[in-house]
Design a protein around this motif. Structure first.
Motif, PDB file in Angstrom:
ATOM      1  N   UNK A   9       0.828  -1.208   0.000  1.00 47.27           N
ATOM      2  CA  UNK A   9       0.000   0.000   0.000  1.00 47.27           C
ATOM      3  C   UNK A   9       0.862   1.258   0.000  1.00 47.27           C
ATOM      4  N   UNK A  10       1.950   1.228   0.766  1.00 48.49           N
ATOM      5  CA  UNK A  10       2.865   2.376   0.795  1.00 48.49           C
ATOM      6  C   UNK A  10       3.508   2.583  -0.578  1.00 48.49           C
ATOM      7  N   UNK A  11       3.880   1.488  -1.243  1.00 44.86           N
ATOM      8  CA  UNK A  11       4.485   1.593  -2.578  1.00 44.86           C
ATOM      9  C   UNK A  11       3.493   2.158  -3.590  1.00 44.86           C
ATOM     10  N   UNK A  12       2.244   1.691  -3.541  1.00 45.60           N
ATOM     11  CA  UNK A  12       1.211   2.195  -4.449  1.00 45.60           C
ATOM     12  C   UNK A  12       0.966   3.692  -4.225  1.00 45.60           C
ATOM     13  N   UNK A  13       0.911   4.091  -2.952  1.00 49.60           N
ATOM     14  CA  UNK A  13       0.687   5.506  -2.654  1.00 49.60           C
ATOM     15  C   UNK A  13       1.906   6.355  -3.023  1.00 49.60           C
ATOM     16  N   UNK A  14       3.088   5.767  -2.965  1.00 43.28           N
ATOM     17  CA  UNK A  14       4.300   6.479  -3.378  1.00 43.28           C
ATOM     18  C   UNK A  14       4.275   6.739  -4.885  1.00 43.28           C
ATOM     19  N   UNK A  43      -4.333   2.743  -9.125  1.00 41.50           N
ATOM     20  CA  UNK A  43      -3.251   2.676  -8.143  1.00 41.50           C
ATOM     21  C   UNK A  43      -3.731   2.775  -6.694  1.00 41.50           C
ATOM     22  N   UNK A  44      -4.982   3.206  -6.485  1.00 41.76           N
ATOM     23  CA  UNK A  44      -5.503   3.284  -5.119  1.00 41.76           C
ATOM     24  C   UNK A  44      -5.585   1.874  -4.534  1.00 41.76           C
TER      25      UNK A  44
END
Length: 347
Positions: free
Chosen positions: A5-10, A94-95
Motif C-alpha cells: 500500500x505504501x508503494x502504491x501511494x508512493x 493505483x488506489x
C-alpha cells in the motif's frame, strides 16, 4: 500488505508531482509517464491482491470500473481533455484495493470524484472573483429572465426522463440502486446533459407520453397504497439541478486575452476570435470552435494565427478559453480520498 500500500501511494505521489508540473508548463499529460506508473502498479497490485487483499478484489474492480466510466463520460461530454481522463483512470487503478471497501456504500469511489470537482469548483469561484476584481473577466453569457424560463423548462423535461429511468432502475437493481444512489446521481447528470443537447428529446409528443407514464405510475402507486416520497432520491434531483446550474454560471468566466504572438499549440480559441478570422486570406486559420477541449488548435493552426497578426485584418491580441488545470485537482482529489479512507479505517 502495508508495504504494498505504501508503494502504491508512493507511485501516486510521484506521478502526481510529475503530471502537475507538465500540465502547468506544457498543458499536457504525457502517456509515457502514465504507462510507467501503470507498469509498476500492475506488478505491485499483482502481489498485493494475490497475497494480501484477495477479499477486496471484487469491490476494487467494481469501483475502478465505475470511476473509469465516469472519467470517460467526462471526456465524452467535453468537461476535460483525454489526458485528464487517462490520469484519473490510472490513479484509480493505483488506489489500494482495501481503501475502496465501505460497509455503507459499495461504490465508494464516487467520493473520489466529488473531491475532485469540489476542489475544481472552489478554484473556479476564487479565480473568477480575483479576475472580476482585476476586471479581466470576459462574459459569454448573461443571466436573463429568458434563461431562467428555458432552464426550468429543460430541467422539467429532463426530470420526466430521469424519473422514468429511475423507476426502471429501481425495479431492476433493487437494493443495489438505493445503496449507491450517489453513483447514479453522476450518471443522471450525464443523462440530463445529453438530453439537453439533443432536440429530439424535446418533441412535444414524446414529452406528453412521458408525462402520461409518470402520472399513471403515481396514480397506480397511490391506489395500491405504496406511494412514498424518497427524500434521498429528491436530494439527488437537487444535486443534479445544482450541478448543471453551477456549470452554466462558471462558463461565463472562462476567457483570457493574450498577445497573438503568444498563441501556442493546444490552446482553445473563443468564438469571437474565430469569427475575426473570416475576412482574412491567411491559410490554415481555425474555421470553427466549440470552446472546449475538442477544439484545441494544432501547431500549424497556431503558426497561422501568429502570421494572421501581421496581416491586413490581424490584431495584436486575441481571446482564448482558459484551460482549467484539472491534473492538480485529480491528484489532490485522489490524495484526499485516500486520507479519508485511512482515517475511516482507523476509527
Amino acid at each position: 500488505m502495508k508495504l504494498c500500500e505504501i508503494l502504491l501511494m508512493s507511485i501516486i505521489l510521484v506521478l502526481g508531482i510529475v503530471v502537475i508540473v507538465t500540465d502547468f508548463h506544457a498543458g499536457v499529460i504525457k502517456n509515457k509517464v502514465l504507462l510507467v506508473a501503470i507498469v509498476f502498479g500492475v506488478i505491485i497490485n499483482s502481489i498485493y491482491i494475490t497475497f494480501f487483499a484477495k477479499n477486496f478484489l471484487l469491490v476494487y474492480l467494481l469501483n475502478w470500473f465505475a470511476v473509469s466510466l465516469i472519467s470517460v463520460l467526462l471526456y465524452a461530454f467535453r468537461f476535460w481533455a483525454a489526458g485528464d481522463s487517462k490520469l484519473m483512470i490510472t490513479l484509480a487503478f493505483l488506489i489500494p484495493a482495501r481503501y475502496y471497501e465501505n460497509s455503507l456504500l459499495l461504490i465508494s469511489g464516487v467520493y473520489y470524484i466529488i473531491f475532485i470537482f469540489l476542489l475544481a469548483y472552489l478554484y473556479i469561484i476564487v479565480e473568477s472573483i480575483v479576475l472580476a476584481i482585476k476586471k479581466k473577466e470576459y462574459y459569454r453569457k448573461h443571466i436573463e429572465k429568458r434563461f431562467f424560463k428555458e432552464f426550468i423548462y429543460r430541467y422539467f423535461v429532463s426530470y420526466l426522463y430521469l424519473r422514468t429511468l429511475t423507476l426502471i432502475l429501481q425495479n431492476i437493481m433493487g437494493e443495489f440502486y438505493y445503496t449507491n444512489q450517489l453513483f447514479f446521481t453522476f450518471i443522471n447528470i450525464f443523462i440530463i446533459l445529453y438530453i439537453h443537447e439533443k432536440e429530439v428529446f424535446h418533441k412535444r409528443t414524446i414529452i406528453l407520453i412521458l408525462f402520461g407514464i409518470n402520472a399513471l405510475l403515481i396514480i397506480w402507486s397511490i391506489l395500491q397504497g405504496s406511494y412514498t416520497v424518497n427524500l434521498d432520491i429528491l436530494h439527488n434531483y437537487v444535486i443534479v439541478l445544482l450541478a448543471i446550474f453551477l456549470r452554466y454560471l462558471v462558463s461565463g468566466y472562462n476567457y483570457e486575452e493574450i498577445q497573438t504572438s503568444e498563441v501556442k499549440k493546444g490552446m482553445v480559441l473563443s468564438y469571437a476570435t474565430v469569427v475575426g478570422f473570416m475576412p482574412s486570406r491567411v491559410k490554415g486559420l481555425p474555421q470553427t470552435t466549440s470552446e472546449d477541449m475538442s477544439s484545441r488548435i494544432t501547431e500549424e493552426e497556431a503558426e497561422a494565427v501568429r502570421r494572421w497578426e501581421k496581416s491586413k485584418y490581424g490584431k495584436n491580441s486575441i481571446i482564448i478559453v482558459r484551460k482549467i488545470p484539472f491534473a492538480i485537482f485529480i491528484v489532490c482529489g485522489t490524495i484526499s480520498y485516500i486520507v479519508m479512507r485511512i482515517v475511516m479505517t482507523c476509527l
